[in-house]
Design an enzyme around this catalytic site. Structure first.
Site, PDB file in Angstrom:
ATOM      1  NE  ARG A  14       0.626   1.988   4.241  1.00  0.00           N
ATOM      2  CZ  ARG A  14       2.007   2.104   4.307  1.00  0.00           C
ATOM      3  NH1 ARG A  14       2.344   2.401   3.056  1.00  0.00           N
ATOM      4  NH2 ARG A  14       2.462   2.719   5.208  1.00  0.00           N
ATOM      5  CG  HIS A  21       3.142   9.358  12.118  1.00  0.00           C
ATOM      6  ND1 HIS A  21       3.864   8.441  13.267  1.00  0.00           N
ATOM      7  CD2 HIS A  21       3.845   9.382  11.086  1.00  0.00           C
ATOM      8  CE1 HIS A  21       4.696   7.670  12.378  1.00  0.00           C
ATOM      9  NE2 HIS A  21       4.928   8.503  11.543  1.00  0.00           N
ATOM     10  CG  ASP A  23      -2.269   4.181  11.985  1.00  0.00           C
ATOM     11  OD1 ASP A  23      -1.222   4.842  12.587  1.00  0.00           O
ATOM     12  OD2 ASP A  23      -1.988   2.926  11.421  1.00  0.00           O
ATOM     13  N   GLY A 110       8.663   1.802   2.755  1.00  0.00           N
ATOM     14  CA  GLY A 110       7.485   2.374   3.221  1.00  0.00           C
ATOM     15  C   GLY A 110       6.196   1.940   2.500  1.00  0.00           C
ATOM     16  CB  SER A 112       2.700  -2.013   3.766  1.00  0.00           C
ATOM     17  OG  SER A 112       2.333  -1.058   4.759  1.00  0.00           O
ATOM     18  CB  SER A 113       7.760  -5.214   1.893  1.00  0.00           C
ATOM     19  OG  SER A 113       8.307  -4.650   3.091  1.00  0.00           O
ATOM     20  CG  ASP A 157       0.907   0.031   7.555  1.00  0.00           C
ATOM     21  OD1 ASP A 157       0.580   0.847   7.005  1.00  0.00           O
ATOM     22  OD2 ASP A 157       2.223  -0.145   7.620  1.00  0.00           O
ATOM     23  CE1 TYR A 205       4.485   4.404  13.066  1.00  0.00           C
ATOM     24  CE2 TYR A 205       4.338   3.071  15.005  1.00  0.00           C
ATOM     25  CZ  TYR A 205       3.702   3.716  14.090  1.00  0.00           C
ATOM     26  OH  TYR A 205       2.345   3.433  13.512  1.00  0.00           O
TER      27      TYR A 205
HETATM   28  C1  GLA Z   1       3.431   2.753   9.722  1.00  0.00           C
HETATM   29  C2  GLA Z   1       2.678   2.103  10.591  1.00  0.00           C
HETATM   30  C3  GLA Z   1       1.151   2.460  10.326  1.00  0.00           C
HETATM   31  C4  GLA Z   1       1.066   4.026  10.376  1.00  0.00           C
HETATM   32  C5  GLA Z   1       2.200   4.765   9.585  1.00  0.00           C
HETATM   33  C6  GLA Z   1       2.159   6.032   9.731  1.00  0.00           C
HETATM   34  O1  GLA Z   1       3.173   2.528   8.137  1.00  0.00           O
HETATM   35  O2  GLA Z   1       2.621   0.688  10.249  1.00  0.00           O
HETATM   36  O3  GLA Z   1       0.193   1.839  11.199  1.00  0.00           O
HETATM   37  O4  GLA Z   1       1.206   4.604  11.823  1.00  0.00           O
HETATM   38  O5  GLA Z   1       3.310   4.243   9.968  1.00  0.00           O
HETATM   39  O6  GLA Z   1       0.924   6.622   9.490  1.00  0.00           O
END
Ligand code: GLA
Length: 325
Positions: A14, A21, A23, A110, A112-113, A157, A205
């Site tokens: 995705r 930041h 969710d 970034g 989401s692998s 994600d 994070y």
């Molecule tokens: C990462 C986390 C998500 C979200 C983003 C920032 O991708 O896995 O849950 O917090 O950072 O939006």
């Protein structure tokens, strides 16, 4: 074992168009699936092992039931094992499996692998039982991400990957977990641009998650806070963090509306504002990412750009008018 003996699953990654930041405080996010995937194919076995072979990352195994996750190496197999352990914790017996993993998703970019690998693993581990609904599946894999990596990520994600649809962004209310599909108008496109590798494990994070939790003990849920609530926070750092989250939630709403009214200039401006809010107030960007945003904004045809996802590096998402083919 009943039903399938051989299986192949293909799960996308995705990109987040806007709403970063937000969710993990139950706010709004607007991700969309990308046309790159994790594929796992193989067959179920009657032994008590999962054996997976990756063309690029070697071979790895774990035994069933899953124990001692932290000792598993390399890291990618830990994501798979954490998902299998989560399925087992529901009282489901997961069969042995042997197969291959391939991915067209860049790792550490970034996109989401890891969430994509988790959902692919879950689809295999659950192949012999009744389908799990999207939200339950996403929550289970979010938990597995935490167990595997120690990163207290939100739900974006995993939920965007299970509920995404081609040609649409996915508006997620991370409090109710309601999902609304937002069509992407034909005359614009979103592109991802890789800038630099990043990892959320060991990044700030988790500290941002804690800071947001601390803010909420003072002003209540950030998702319903207003800009004036920020004034009651004592430290400048917490005020800036809160300002990002509150303004970012508002930007997601405005962005969805700008797509509906086809005001693409405004959509681009909102994306760019989101980037500077992440950079200045939330401090999850860096000089390289900021420079990349400024450079791409100077390119003709670009309407807006921002860092996407957890930050500290990774990819930009860029909005531009659709190029004629
Ligand atoms: C990462 C986390 C998500 C979200 C983003 C920032 O991708 O896995 O849950 O917090 O950072 O939006």
């Amino acid at each position: 074992m009943s039903g399938v003996d051989e299986i192949a699953v293909r799960v996308p990654g995705r990109i987040n168009l806007i709403g970063d930041h937000t969710d993990y405080t139950g706010g709004l996010v607007l991700p969309m699936i990308v046309d790159r995937h994790t594929t796992i194919r193989g067959r179920f076995t009657s032994d008590k092992w999962w054996h997976l072979e990756s063309a690029t990352h070697g071979t790895a195994s774990f035994s069933l039931p899953v124990r001692d996750l932290a000792s598993l190496e390399p890291m990618w197999i830990r994501y798979c094992a954490a998902v299998v352990a989560a399925v087992e914790s529901l009282g489901i017996t997961v069969p042995g499996f042997t197969g291959t993993v391939t991915s067209t998703l860049p790792i550490g970019a970034g996109l989401s692998s890891s969430a994509s690998l988790e959902i692919a693993t879950a689809r295999i581990a659950l192949a012999h039982v009744a389908a799990m609904d999207d939200v339950q599946l996403a929550l289970m894999c979010q938990r597995a991400e935490l167990d595997a990596s120690g990163v207290p990520c939100g739900i974006m994600d995993q939920l965007s990957i299970v509920s995404g649809k081609e040609g649409h962004a996915t508006l997620i209310d991370c409090h109710s977990l309601d999902v609304t599909r937002i069509p992407i108008p034909d005359d614009i496109q979103f592109e991802d641009r890789f800038v630099m590798p990043r990892t959320l494990a060991g990044s700030e994070y988790a500290e941002r998650v804690e800071q947001c939790a601390a803010i909420e003990t003072i002003i209540g849920p950030l998702r319903s806070a207003s800009p004036t609530d920020v004034d009651s926070l004592e430290t400048e750092v917490l005020r800036r963090r809160a300002r990002h989250v509150i303004s970012e939630n508002a930007r997601v709403v405005a962005f969805v509306e700008s797509l509906r009214t086809r005001d693409f200039e405004l959509a681009g401006r909102l994306m760019t504002e989101s980037h500077w809010s992440l950079s200045r107030d939330f401090e999850t960007s860096n000089d390289t990412m900021d420079r990349a945003v400024s450079d791409v904004l100077a390119t003709p045809g670009v309407l807006g750009a921002r860092m996407t996802g957890g930050g500290f590096g990774g990819c930009l998402v860029v909005l531009r008018h659709r190029r004629s083919q």
